[in-house]
Motif scaffolding. Structure first.
Motif, short mmCIF file in Angstrom:
data_model
loop_
_atom_site.label_atom_id
_atom_site.label_comp_id
_atom_site.label_asym_id
_atom_site.label_seq_id
_atom_site.Cartn_x
_atom_site.Cartn_y
_atom_site.Cartn_z
N VAL A 1 1.55 11.56 2.01
CA VAL A 1 0.23 10.82 2.16
C VAL A 1 -0.47 11.10 3.34
O VAL A 1 -0.10 11.02 4.32
CB VAL A 1 0.54 9.44 2.17
CG1 VAL A 1 -0.85 8.69 2.23
CG2 VAL A 1 1.21 8.81 0.83
N LYS A 2 -1.87 11.43 3.52
CA LYS A 2 -3.00 11.66 4.35
C LYS A 2 -3.91 10.57 4.12
O LYS A 2 -4.78 11.01 3.13
CB LYS A 2 -3.12 13.11 4.43
CG LYS A 2 -3.99 13.25 5.92
CD LYS A 2 -4.40 14.40 6.22
CE LYS A 2 -5.16 14.58 7.55
NZ LYS A 2 -5.56 16.10 7.90
N LYS B 1 -0.75 16.42 -7.39
CA LYS B 1 -1.23 16.21 -5.97
C LYS B 1 -2.51 15.55 -6.49
O LYS B 1 -3.31 16.13 -7.34
CB LYS B 1 -1.46 17.88 -5.17
CG LYS B 1 -0.21 18.40 -4.91
CD LYS B 1 -0.22 19.59 -4.56
CE LYS B 1 -0.72 20.74 -5.47
NZ LYS B 1 0.40 21.20 -6.38
N HIS B 2 -3.21 14.74 -5.59
CA HIS B 2 -4.47 13.87 -5.79
C HIS B 2 -4.98 14.16 -4.52
O HIS B 2 -4.70 13.94 -3.28
CB HIS B 2 -4.20 12.41 -5.75
CG HIS B 2 -3.01 11.96 -6.93
ND1 HIS B 2 -3.39 11.65 -8.07
CD2 HIS B 2 -1.83 12.09 -6.84
CE1 HIS B 2 -2.67 11.16 -8.80
NE2 HIS B 2 -1.28 11.52 -7.97
N TYR C 1 -5.43 12.66 0.75
CA TYR C 1 -4.74 13.10 -0.56
C TYR C 1 -3.25 12.44 -0.57
O TYR C 1 -2.80 11.87 0.73
CB TYR C 1 -4.35 14.65 -0.45
CG TYR C 1 -3.68 15.22 0.78
CD1 TYR C 1 -2.19 15.11 0.69
CD2 TYR C 1 -4.13 15.40 1.79
CE1 TYR C 1 -1.21 15.51 1.70
CE2 TYR C 1 -3.07 16.06 3.06
CZ TYR C 1 -1.64 15.88 2.73
OH TYR C 1 -1.04 16.18 3.95
N PHE C 2 -2.61 12.55 -1.58
CA PHE C 2 -1.20 11.92 -1.80
C PHE C 2 -0.57 12.88 -2.86
O PHE C 2 -1.20 13.52 -3.76
CB PHE C 2 -1.18 10.59 -1.99
CG PHE C 2 -1.63 9.98 -3.42
CD1 PHE C 2 -0.79 9.89 -4.41
CD2 PHE C 2 -2.82 9.65 -3.24
CE1 PHE C 2 -1.64 9.31 -5.53
CE2 PHE C 2 -3.44 9.03 -4.40
CZ PHE C 2 -2.58 8.87 -5.58
N PRO D 1 0.82 -1.21 0.01
CA PRO D 1 0.04 -0.04 0.05
C PRO D 1 0.79 1.27 -0.03
O PRO D 1 1.98 1.20 0.41
CB PRO D 1 -0.77 -0.27 1.09
CG PRO D 1 -0.90 -1.44 1.57
CD PRO D 1 0.41 -2.19 1.01
N MET D 2 0.38 2.27 -0.50
CA MET D 2 1.09 3.54 -0.72
C MET D 2 1.39 4.04 0.69
O MET D 2 0.92 4.05 1.64
CB MET D 2 0.07 4.60 -1.34
CG MET D 2 0.83 5.79 -1.55
SD MET D 2 -0.29 6.83 -2.52
CE MET D 2 -0.62 6.21 -4.08
N PHE D 3 2.65 4.69 0.67
CA PHE D 3 3.25 5.19 1.69
C PHE D 3 4.38 6.52 1.46
O PHE D 3 5.02 6.49 0.28
CB PHE D 3 4.12 4.13 2.74
CG PHE D 3 5.24 3.56 2.10
CD1 PHE D 3 6.49 4.07 2.16
CD2 PHE D 3 5.04 2.35 1.33
CE1 PHE D 3 7.55 3.37 1.26
CE2 PHE D 3 6.21 1.90 0.32
CZ PHE D 3 7.33 2.17 0.97
#
Length: 153
Positions: free
Chosen positions: A76-77, A97-98, A81-82, A48-50
């Motif tokens: 990443v929050k 930014k997403h 958002y990431f 998973p994203m970090f």
């Protein structure tokens, strides 16, 4: 030095949790990228994203030229958002930014991309006829693909 911005917003009729689960999985990027781009993840998408995650891809953005693209997930929050930044690849600068926020009946996803094309003045000349239309095409494809997967708002 010219820095360009692409700003896209899309609403989907899904929960914030479902949107986050899909968008924060690096493996799903291939799903929402046009097939002709030959998008293949080489490494870094196995968890998973970090923040600090390095992901390597091969992509064929134009003229059948395969390009290695290395991005780092810098922020990443969870659920909100990431940010991914290109470390090596086709752009002189790529900062994406997403954002995901809950709205009535679904979510609003916002992409803000600040980027700089390579090759100085020559890159700036090519930008409006090649780079910007290609990015617009890719994000239009993503919108259509996400609507096909999750429905229209």
């Amino acid at each position: 030095m010219k820095i360009y911005r692409l700003h896209e917003i899309q609403k989907l009729p899904i929960s914030k949790e479902k949107a986050w689960e899909f968008l924060s999985s690096p493996e799903n990027l291939k799903t929402i990228t046009p097939d002709y781009m030959g998008f293949d993840i080489l490494s870094g998408a196995d968890r998973p994203m970090f923040a600090g995650q390095i992901i390597q891809y091969i992509v064929t953005p134009i003229l059948g030229i395969k390009t290695k693209w290395v991005t780092e997930i810098t922020h990443v929050k969870d659920g909100e958002y990431f940010v991914d930044e290109q470390r090596f690849g086709p752009y002189a600068l790529w900062h994406h930014k997403h954002f995901i926020k809950e709205i009535d009946g679904g979510v609003e996803m916002e992409d803000i991309i600040d980027y700089k094309v390579p090759l100085g003045f020559l890159g700036q000349l090519v930008h409006p006829i090649l780079v910007k239309p290609k990015l617009t095409e890719i994000f239009n494809y993503r919108k259509q693909k996400l609507e096909a997967l999750f429905g229209t708002y």
